[in-house]
Design an enzyme around this catalytic site. Structure first.
Site, short mmCIF file in Angstrom:
data_model
loop_
_atom_site.label_atom_id
_atom_site.label_comp_id
_atom_site.label_asym_id
_atom_site.label_seq_id
_atom_site.Cartn_x
_atom_site.Cartn_y
_atom_site.Cartn_z
NE ARG A 66 -67.68 -41.48 -60.72
CZ ARG A 66 -66.55 -40.47 -61.04
NH1 ARG A 66 -65.43 -40.61 -60.90
NH2 ARG A 66 -67.41 -39.29 -61.18
CE LYS A 67 -70.95 -37.85 -53.59
NZ LYS A 67 -72.05 -37.39 -52.58
CB THR A 68 -63.66 -44.31 -53.94
OG1 THR A 68 -63.48 -44.06 -55.40
CG2 THR A 68 -65.01 -45.19 -53.56
#
Length: 291
Positions: free
Chosen positions: A136-138
């Site tokens: 989820r490190k977007t």
């Protein structure tokens, strides 16, 4: 395979917002070229083979500007630069209005798909039979495109947001007091329909999370022989009593992938497939009139 039909109703307004951001006032340079009909060639450049990803977004950019796109390479296919990937037709001013927005998106989405495919192929080559996933490190506001690129590249995009799956990390557990108490509280509000992923730092914590009913155990900062041993012992201990998956994440690179892509774990999640990836170089060249 095309994933366009997966996209939510909100994706086209996002494209509208991109165009609005790039031209908030007058289009001064567009005034110079006017509304003459032109044809532009999209070239995939760079110096390595790449995976094409993001074609629905690219097409929508130009559709909103009254232009038509004809693709010569299918999404998900690998092409070798320099390649004539697509042809865009429309008014010169509109071709240039969409140029940078479309190219920036395509460059990043294709870069993520290319890296995702490379990592998956490497892991498969090492004999890994589990799941390669993103994280989820977007980029805020651009997650949909980045997750889309992971799918086109052939990996699992992992959870899309905080509502997609319950993930209890160290801060959740420390704030609540214990793994067991945090899991109990999460189940109270999450119900039966959401998977529960719990981050642990030791075999004892993993054992507690399994006993409390976690669906996925993320073995954080456990690597090498210790990772193999912990996974084997716990799977043997709980066989026939609990169903769960082991996930490993953090500090994964191409150089150490072989030591992490082991079949004692079920999921290998990594941000290297979408953070700091090399973008794929594309250019859009308006063709000179035959007259």
């Amino acid at each position: 395979m095309s994933y366009e039909h997966l996209l939510p109703p909100s994706w086209k307004p996002q494209v509208t917002a991109w165009l609005a951001e790039d031209t908030p006032s007058f289009d001064y340079a567009g005034f110079v070229v006017g509304d003459v009909e032109r044809e532009a060639f999209l070239f995939g450049k760079g110096d390595v083979p790449a995976v094409l990803a993001g074609s629905p977004f690219f097409t929508e950019v130009f559709k909103q500007l009254g232009c038509q796109v004809e693709w010569h390479v299918k999404e998900g296919d690998t092409f070798t630069p320099v390649k004539h990937v697509a042809t865009v037709r429309g008014r010169a001013r509109h071709l240039l209005l969409g140029e940078r927005v479309a190219l920036n998106m395509l460059a990043r989405c294709s870069g993520i798909a290319t890296k995702s495919k490379r990592v998956k192929d490497l892991a498969t080559g090492y004999g890994f039979k589990g799941i390669i996933a993103g994280t989820r490190k977007t980029t805020p506001g651009f997650r949909l495109v980045e997750k889309y690129g992971m799918l086109v590249g052939g990996i699992d995009p992992h959870r899309h947001d905080l509502s997609s799956m319950i993930m209890l990390k160290d801060n959740h557990i420390w704030s609540h007091g214990s793994i067991t108490a945090a899991i109990k509280q999460a189940r109270l509000v999450g119900g039966f329909s959401l998977l529960l992923d719990v981050e642990v730092r030791s075999e004892a914590e993993a054992d507690e999370a399994i006993d409390a009913g976690a669906d996925i155990i993320m073995l954080d900062n456990i690597e090498g022989d210790e990772l193999v041993d912990v996974a084997r012992r716990l799977k043997d201990k709980w066989r026939g009593q609990r169903k769960f998956l082991f996930e490993t994440s953090g500090n994964i690179t191409e150089s150490n992938l072989q030591t992490r892509a082991i079949n004692e774990v079920d999921i290998l999640s990594t941000s290297m497939v979408h953070q700091s990836v090399q973008h794929i170089d594309f250019s859009l060249k308006i063709q000179k009139s035959a007259n």
